[in-house]
Design an enzyme around this catalytic site. Structure first.
Site, PDB file in Angstrom:
ATOM      1  N   LYS A 167       0.170  -5.713   6.105  1.00 53.72           N
ATOM      2  CA  LYS A 167       0.015  -4.640   5.960  1.00 53.72           C
ATOM      3  C   LYS A 167      -0.644  -4.350   7.296  1.00 53.72           C
ATOM      4  O   LYS A 167      -1.422  -5.311   8.288  1.00 53.72           O
ATOM      5  CB  LYS A 167      -1.791  -5.123   5.559  1.00 53.72           C
ATOM      6  CG  LYS A 167      -1.781  -6.046   3.711  1.00 53.72           C
ATOM      7  CD  LYS A 167      -1.235  -4.494   2.599  1.00 53.72           C
ATOM      8  CE  LYS A 167      -1.242  -4.847   1.295  1.00 53.72           C
ATOM      9  NZ  LYS A 167      -0.923  -3.682   0.016  1.00 53.72           N
ATOM     10  N   LYS A 188       5.012  -2.128 -10.088  1.00 59.26           N
ATOM     11  CA  LYS A 188       4.401  -3.633 -11.044  1.00 59.26           C
ATOM     12  C   LYS A 188       4.166  -3.025 -12.508  1.00 59.26           C
ATOM     13  O   LYS A 188       3.838  -2.507 -12.695  1.00 59.26           O
ATOM     14  CB  LYS A 188       2.882  -3.393 -10.134  1.00 59.26           C
ATOM     15  CG  LYS A 188       2.859  -3.714  -8.756  1.00 59.26           C
ATOM     16  CD  LYS A 188       1.547  -2.879  -7.520  1.00 59.26           C
ATOM     17  CE  LYS A 188       2.021  -3.423  -6.213  1.00 59.26           C
ATOM     18  NZ  LYS A 188       0.924  -2.678  -5.415  1.00 59.26           N
TER      19      LYS A 188
END
Length: 331
Positions: free
Chosen positions: A106, A213
């Site tokens: 991240k 997803k």
């Protein structure tokens, strides 16, 4: 679509603590249902409105009430996920992802500097060695100029790809054009799962690959349809699901004809607790493709209080109404 009462009859709301703060939260809430095909999950983030959450409920219904497509593999290779931690904490995070050769790091957090991002990615490269794969995820946190500067700064660490460097499809297309000579692919996530038109990013030539997803895209069947229409390679990922939700993602990944990238389905390792004694955590860099049945004792242990349960059940009622209205409009 099952009636609302059928959903609520088995609904269990849980709150699972995280090992490390992630996406600004320390606890992940989710609702689990049991359908004819097995247990399924509804876990849109709390800030999502009812319209956006309706795709997540459609996915839960799809996985719990419809037969899944045939599985082409029984295990799915997964990546480690490194939150916005200090470099000194990187090794401990990676240790939770047994055998993973790929790490998603991240970057571009609101209170993080580029220098901190570079230090974190450097620590990951040192931990994985030269053969490890590193991808970074900015969650749309940079504008085009910032993204260009950041990609140059991070390029020495041999990036596999950069995920959602900018927020809009137009910005993605521009940063892809500016950095094409560097040979670092651009991946789209939010521009697919949070878009009114998930195909727009592919049609605009704004990405080299897509992160898909199951929950945000309305379920396994809808996600597979989208994948087939774009023609782009994909990474199947998760949204910090319980092992029940991860099982849904694993079944999607198992049904994708070509799976060239390690998938973001190892995130049970970021949970300090789960709803099963046999969670879908990485083993030798992959997770099994199987349904997960939650343990009654764990459902009780991590159940939210009655007030919070009521909040979620009311939300399900509203979102179910959105789905019912959409179905009526189609008819």
């Amino acid at each position: 679509m099952p009636p609302l009462a059928e959903l609520l009859a088995t609904a269990r709301v849980v709150a699972l603590p995280l090992v490390t703060r992630f996406r600004g939260i320390d606890v992940r809430e989710a609702v689990l249902f049991e359908g004819p095909e097995g247990w399924t999950e509804f876990s849109p983030f709390v800030e999502y409105d009812d319209h956006e959450a309706s795709a997540w409920l459609a996915a839960a219904i799809d996985y719990g009430w419809n037969a899944s497509p045939p599985a082409l593999r029984d295990r799915v290779p997964v990546n480690a996920t490194v939150p916005a931690v200090d470099p000194d904490s990187v090794a401990a995070v990676l240790a939770r992802f047994a055998g993973c050769r790929t790490a998603k790091v991240k970057v571009a957090g609101g209170d993080e500097t580029l220098a901190q991002d570079v230090a974190r990615v450097r620590a990951v490269r040192e931990a994985l060695g030269p053969e490890g794969r590193i991808r970074v995820d900015a969650n749309g946190g940079w504008n085009v100029d910032e993204a260009e500067h950041a990609i140059h700064a991070l390029a020495p660490f041999d990036l596999e790809y950069v995920e959602q460097p900018c927020a809009s499809v137009e910005e993605l297309a521009e940063i892809r054009r500016r950095t094409k000579y560097m040979g670092i692919p651009i991946a789209a996530d939010e521009s697919v799962r949070r878009a009114d038109d998930p195909l727009a990013v592919a049609e605009a030539g704004a990405a080299d690959l897509l992160v898909v997803k199951a929950q945000p895209l309305g379920g396994i069947h809808r996600a597979l349809e989208l994948i087939g229409r774009t023609g782009l390679p994909v990474v199947v990922s998760s949204a910090l699901d319980t092992s029940v939700g991860l099982a849904m993602g694993a079944r999607l990944a198992a049904s994708v004809p070509e799976l060239d990238y390690d998938c973001g389905l190892g995130t049970a390792s970021l949970l300090a607790a789960d709803v099963t004694q046999t969670p879908l955590v990485p083993e030798d860099g992959s997770i099994a493709v199987r349904r997960v049945r939650p343990d009654a004792e764990l459902l009780d242990r991590y159940a939210v209080d009655p007030e919070r349960t009521e909040w979620w059940l009311e939300r399900i009622g509203r979102v179910h109404a959105v789905l019912a209205e959409a179905a009526t409009a189609i008819e």
